[in-house]
Design a protein around this motif. Structure first.
Motif, PDB file in Angstrom:
ATOM      1  N   LEU A 145       2.919  24.029 -11.168  1.00 47.76           N
ATOM      2  CA  LEU A 145       1.671  23.449 -11.629  1.00 47.76           C
ATOM      3  C   LEU A 145       0.580  23.695 -10.588  1.00 47.76           C
ATOM      4  O   LEU A 145       0.808  23.515  -9.391  1.00 47.76           O
ATOM      5  N   ALA A 146      -0.565  24.128 -11.056  1.00 45.46           N
ATOM      6  CA  ALA A 146      -1.774  24.184 -10.232  1.00 45.46           C
ATOM      7  C   ALA A 146      -2.840  23.376 -10.937  1.00 45.46           C
ATOM      8  O   ALA A 146      -2.889  23.345 -12.172  1.00 45.46           O
ATOM      9  N   CYS A 147      -3.664  22.692 -10.184  1.00 45.87           N
ATOM     10  CA  CYS A 147      -4.713  21.886 -10.812  1.00 45.87           C
ATOM     11  C   CYS A 147      -5.934  21.862  -9.916  1.00 45.87           C
ATOM     12  O   CYS A 147      -5.862  22.126  -8.712  1.00 45.87           O
ATOM     13  N   GLY A 148      -7.068  21.550 -10.522  1.00 40.28           N
ATOM     14  CA  GLY A 148      -8.296  21.509  -9.740  1.00 40.28           C
ATOM     15  C   GLY A 148      -9.463  20.962 -10.538  1.00 40.28           C
ATOM     16  O   GLY A 148      -9.354  20.691 -11.733  1.00 40.28           O
ATOM     17  N   GLU A 149     -10.587  20.793  -9.853  1.00 45.22           N
ATOM     18  CA  GLU A 149     -11.848  20.384 -10.486  1.00 45.22           C
ATOM     19  C   GLU A 149     -12.988  21.161  -9.863  1.00 45.22           C
ATOM     20  O   GLU A 149     -12.949  21.514  -8.681  1.00 45.22           O
ATOM     21  N   VAL A 150     -14.013  21.398 -10.681  1.00 39.39           N
ATOM     22  CA  VAL A 150     -15.205  22.122 -10.256  1.00 39.39           C
ATOM     23  C   VAL A 150     -16.432  21.275 -10.568  1.00 39.39           C
ATOM     24  O   VAL A 150     -16.544  20.716 -11.660  1.00 39.39           O
ATOM     25  N   ARG A 151     -17.344  21.187  -9.614  1.00 36.23           N
ATOM     26  CA  ARG A 151     -18.658  20.576  -9.829  1.00 36.23           C
ATOM     27  C   ARG A 151     -19.701  21.696  -9.814  1.00 36.23           C
ATOM     28  O   ARG A 151     -19.699  22.532  -8.908  1.00 36.23           O
ATOM     29  N   THR A 159     -18.932  23.265  -6.098  1.00 31.80           N
ATOM     30  CA  THR A 159     -17.866  22.862  -5.196  1.00 31.80           C
ATOM     31  C   THR A 159     -16.604  22.686  -6.022  1.00 31.80           C
ATOM     32  O   THR A 159     -16.662  22.256  -7.176  1.00 31.80           O
ATOM     33  N   SER A 160     -15.479  23.039  -5.449  1.00 31.28           N
ATOM     34  CA  SER A 160     -14.219  22.926  -6.186  1.00 31.28           C
ATOM     35  C   SER A 160     -13.104  22.536  -5.234  1.00 31.28           C
ATOM     36  O   SER A 160     -13.156  22.814  -4.034  1.00 31.28           O
ATOM     37  N   ALA A 161     -12.099  21.868  -5.788  1.00 29.93           N
ATOM     38  CA  ALA A 161     -10.906  21.479  -5.029  1.00 29.93           C
ATOM     39  C   ALA A 161      -9.690  21.815  -5.879  1.00 29.93           C
ATOM     40  O   ALA A 161      -9.735  21.719  -7.111  1.00 29.93           O
ATOM     41  N   ARG A 162      -8.602  22.195  -5.223  1.00 30.27           N
ATOM     42  CA  ARG A 162      -7.425  22.638  -5.962  1.00 30.27           C
ATOM     43  C   ARG A 162      -6.165  22.396  -5.140  1.00 30.27           C
ATOM     44  O   ARG A 162      -6.221  22.262  -3.909  1.00 30.27           O
ATOM     45  N   CYS A 163      -5.038  22.370  -5.836  1.00 28.38           N
ATOM     46  CA  CYS A 163      -3.738  22.315  -5.153  1.00 28.38           C
ATOM     47  C   CYS A 163      -2.676  22.846  -6.102  1.00 28.38           C
ATOM     48  O   CYS A 163      -2.893  22.963  -7.310  1.00 28.38           O
ATOM     49  N   THR A 164      -1.546  23.195  -5.541  1.00 30.28           N
ATOM     50  CA  THR A 164      -0.389  23.581  -6.332  1.00 30.28           C
ATOM     51  C   THR A 164       0.753  22.635  -6.006  1.00 30.28           C
ATOM     52  O   THR A 164       0.816  22.039  -4.922  1.00 30.28           O
ATOM     53  N   LEU A 165       1.677  22.492  -6.962  1.00 32.18           N
ATOM     54  CA  LEU A 165       2.803  21.580  -6.797  1.00 32.18           C
ATOM     55  C   LEU A 165       4.095  22.287  -7.174  1.00 32.18           C
ATOM     56  O   LEU A 165       4.172  22.940  -8.224  1.00 32.18           O
ATOM     57  N   PRO A 166       5.139  22.191  -6.327  1.00 28.44           N
ATOM     58  CA  PRO A 166       6.423  22.819  -6.638  1.00 28.44           C
ATOM     59  C   PRO A 166       7.260  21.969  -7.593  1.00 28.44           C
ATOM     60  O   PRO A 166       6.975  20.793  -7.821  1.00 28.44           O
ATOM     61  N   VAL A 224      -8.307  15.242  -7.257  1.00 24.04           N
ATOM     62  CA  VAL A 224      -8.957  16.333  -6.532  1.00 24.04           C
ATOM     63  C   VAL A 224     -10.457  16.362  -6.828  1.00 24.04           C
ATOM     64  O   VAL A 224     -11.245  16.907  -6.051  1.00 24.04           O
ATOM     65  N   GLY A 225     -10.874  15.761  -7.953  1.00 24.92           N
ATOM     66  CA  GLY A 225     -12.293  15.705  -8.275  1.00 24.92           C
ATOM     67  C   GLY A 225     -13.091  14.926  -7.250  1.00 24.92           C
ATOM     68  O   GLY A 225     -14.252  15.265  -6.975  1.00 24.92           O
ATOM     69  N   LEU A 226     -12.498  13.896  -6.689  1.00 19.71           N
ATOM     70  CA  LEU A 226     -13.193  13.131  -5.657  1.00 19.71           C
ATOM     71  C   LEU A 226     -13.456  13.978  -4.418  1.00 19.71           C
ATOM     72  O   LEU A 226     -14.485  13.830  -3.750  1.00 19.71           O
ATOM     73  N   ILE A 227     -12.523  14.878  -4.125  1.00 17.47           N
ATOM     74  CA  ILE A 227     -12.702  15.763  -2.966  1.00 17.47           C
ATOM     75  C   ILE A 227     -13.825  16.756  -3.234  1.00 17.47           C
ATOM     76  O   ILE A 227     -14.685  17.002  -2.376  1.00 17.47           O
ATOM     77  N   ALA A 228     -13.842  17.338  -4.435  1.00 19.91           N
ATOM     78  CA  ALA A 228     -14.927  18.250  -4.794  1.00 19.91           C
ATOM     79  C   ALA A 228     -16.266  17.524  -4.796  1.00 19.91           C
ATOM     80  O   ALA A 228     -17.286  18.066  -4.350  1.00 19.91           O
ATOM     81  N   ASP A 229     -16.271  16.287  -5.280  1.00 24.06           N
ATOM     82  CA  ASP A 229     -17.502  15.506  -5.338  1.00 24.06           C
ATOM     83  C   ASP A 229     -18.001  15.165  -3.938  1.00 24.06           C
ATOM     84  O   ASP A 229     -19.207  15.196  -3.670  1.00 24.06           O
ATOM     85  N   GLY A 230     -17.079  14.829  -3.048  1.00 23.63           N
ATOM     86  CA  GLY A 230     -17.468  14.518  -1.676  1.00 23.63           C
ATOM     87  C   GLY A 230     -18.098  15.714  -0.980  1.00 23.63           C
ATOM     88  O   GLY A 230     -19.078  15.573  -0.235  1.00 23.63           O
ATOM     89  N   LEU A 231     -17.545  16.903  -1.221  1.00 19.83           N
ATOM     90  CA  LEU A 231     -18.114  18.111  -0.622  1.00 19.83           C
ATOM     91  C   LEU A 231     -19.499  18.391  -1.197  1.00 19.83           C
ATOM     92  O   LEU A 231     -20.424  18.765  -0.467  1.00 19.83           O
ATOM     93  N   LEU A 232     -19.664  18.178  -2.506  1.00 19.52           N
ATOM     94  CA  LEU A 232     -20.979  18.389  -3.118  1.00 19.52           C
ATOM     95  C   LEU A 232     -22.015  17.434  -2.528  1.00 19.52           C
ATOM     96  O   LEU A 232     -23.136  17.846  -2.190  1.00 19.52           O
ATOM     97  N   THR A 233     -21.654  16.176  -2.394  1.00 16.19           N
ATOM     98  CA  THR A 233     -22.578  15.194  -1.813  1.00 16.19           C
ATOM     99  C   THR A 233     -23.001  15.601  -0.412  1.00 16.19           C
ATOM    100  O   THR A 233     -24.178  15.501  -0.045  1.00 16.19           O
ATOM    101  N   ARG A 234     -22.054  16.084   0.368  1.00 15.01           N
ATOM    102  CA  ARG A 234     -22.360  16.529   1.738  1.00 15.01           C
ATOM    103  C   ARG A 234     -23.360  17.679   1.728  1.00 15.01           C
ATOM    104  O   ARG A 234     -24.337  17.682   2.494  1.00 15.01           O
ATOM    105  N   LEU A 235     -23.159  18.653   0.852  1.00 15.45           N
ATOM    106  CA  LEU A 235     -24.033  19.823   0.832  1.00 15.45           C
ATOM    107  C   LEU A 235     -25.420  19.488   0.310  1.00 15.45           C
ATOM    108  O   LEU A 235     -26.423  20.049   0.780  1.00 15.45           O
ATOM    109  N   LEU A 236     -25.510  18.584  -0.645  1.00 16.48           N
ATOM    110  CA  LEU A 236     -26.807  18.244  -1.222  1.00 16.48           C
ATOM    111  C   LEU A 236     -27.715  17.526  -0.227  1.00 16.48           C
ATOM    112  O   LEU A 236     -28.923  17.409  -0.461  1.00 16.48           O
TER     113      LEU A 236
END
Length: 328
Positions: free
Chosen positions: A19-25, A103-110, A156-168
């Protein structure tokens, strides 16, 4: 460019990832003028030890190096199963034509992980991998990710959102965007495919949220899957923004000046950004084809662009006619 990241990298158990998953802002950069390539590199310089990836063909593009966030929490589940997982989530940011920020965050799971928690060093040498304690109910977790987990679950959306807030908040940005728009979110999961890669489902869940479920060949790099989803999110944002722009106009009743003032920023800043698959891995480019059939991304885009150009041409002709009528 960073080394390719394999989605079948195994955990300590040797189990392949399932499984791989992620979110994009995606949002319009809050700046009156588009950033040039040097300013884009300054904005996205998230790490001192790695350079920003810069490209001028087929359009201006800048992408930050990955940053890692450690996580230790339950996984979302569509069946209520509680599985704890530990590891790192990879996040990055990208700027297209100095105008669209993502901004995007992702991970994979075994399929399975250690039975007990390991020291952090074990997880830090496996960037972007989140290991469950025991077996992973991957179908249930995929459902849970797309539905949105409970408070405290991996998000993972919270991580993408946090990075977006930082950049803005970056001092390069004057907080004066050329037109009004809203950010969008795209949440995705990818599971192994038995045959060719395919889009199982693409859904407009809310005004700002889209979800997509993919099937990809075993061993497809997670960074490549994320690149496909970034591309999908960017073009969905463009479509959504043009639709809202035209919906906000009462065509035929607005005065010519109001129509031109509303539509011209789209011509100046958005219309040239449409370029599906420009940076999608060759192995995944075919996944755009079903989206071109239904809902028909490029077909709808072409219709919207023609409406904008027709309106501007109509108001230009009307203005010339009025000028001619006033000439003595």
């Amino acid at each position: 460019m960073a080394p390719r990241e394999s989605s079948h990298r195994a955990g300590e158990s040797g189990a392949p990832t399932v499984l791989a998953c992620g979110e994009v802002r995606t949002c319009l950069l809050p700046a009156r003028q588009a950033l040039d390539i040097r300013s884009a590199a300054q904005l996205l310089g998230l790490r001192a030890d790695e350079r920003v990836l810069l490209s001028e063909r087929p359009n201006l593009y800048a992408r930050s190096p990955d940053t890692l966030t450690g996580v230790d929490c339950p996984l979302p589940s569509g069946t209520g199963a509680r599985v704890r997982a530990i590891g790192t989530v990879a996040a990055r940011a990208a700027l297209t034509e100095g105008r669209l920020l993502q901004t995007s965050a992702r991970c994979t799971l075994p399929a399975a992980g250690p039975d007990q928690r390991r020291p952090w060093g074990h997880y830090l040498v496996r960037p972007g991998l989140v290991e469950p304690l025991g077996k992973l109910p991957h179908e249930a977790v995929a459902l849970g990710v797309l539905a949105g987990g409970r408070p405290g679950d991996l998000d993972v959306g919270l991580i993408a959102d946090g990075l977006l807030t930082r950049l803005l908040r970056h001092p390069l940005l004057d907080q004066r965007p050329p037109l009004r728009s809203r950010p969008t979110r795209l949440r995705w999961v990818a599971l192994p495919a038995e045959g060719a890669p395919r889009v199982e489902r693409f859904t407009l869940t809310e005004d700002e949220l889209r979800t997509v479920r993919l099937r990809v060949p075993q061993g497809t790099p997670a960074a490549d899957i994320a690149g496909l989803c970034d591309d999908l999110a960017l073009h969905d944002w463009l479509l959504t923004t043009l639709v809202r722009l035209l919906d906000g106009l009462r065509l035929g009743t607005e005065d010519a000046g109001a129509v031109v003032r509303t539509l011209r920023p789209a011509v100046d800043h958005l219309l040239h950004l449409w370029m599906p698959r420009a940076r999608v891995a060759t192995e995944l480019a075919a996944l755009w084809l079903p989206l071109e059939e239904n809902p028909g991304f490029t077909r709808q885009w072409g219709t919207l662009v023609q409406r904008i150009r027709d309106q501007l041409a109509l108001h230009a002709i009307t203005g010339l006619t009025r000028e001619a009528a006033t000439v003595p």
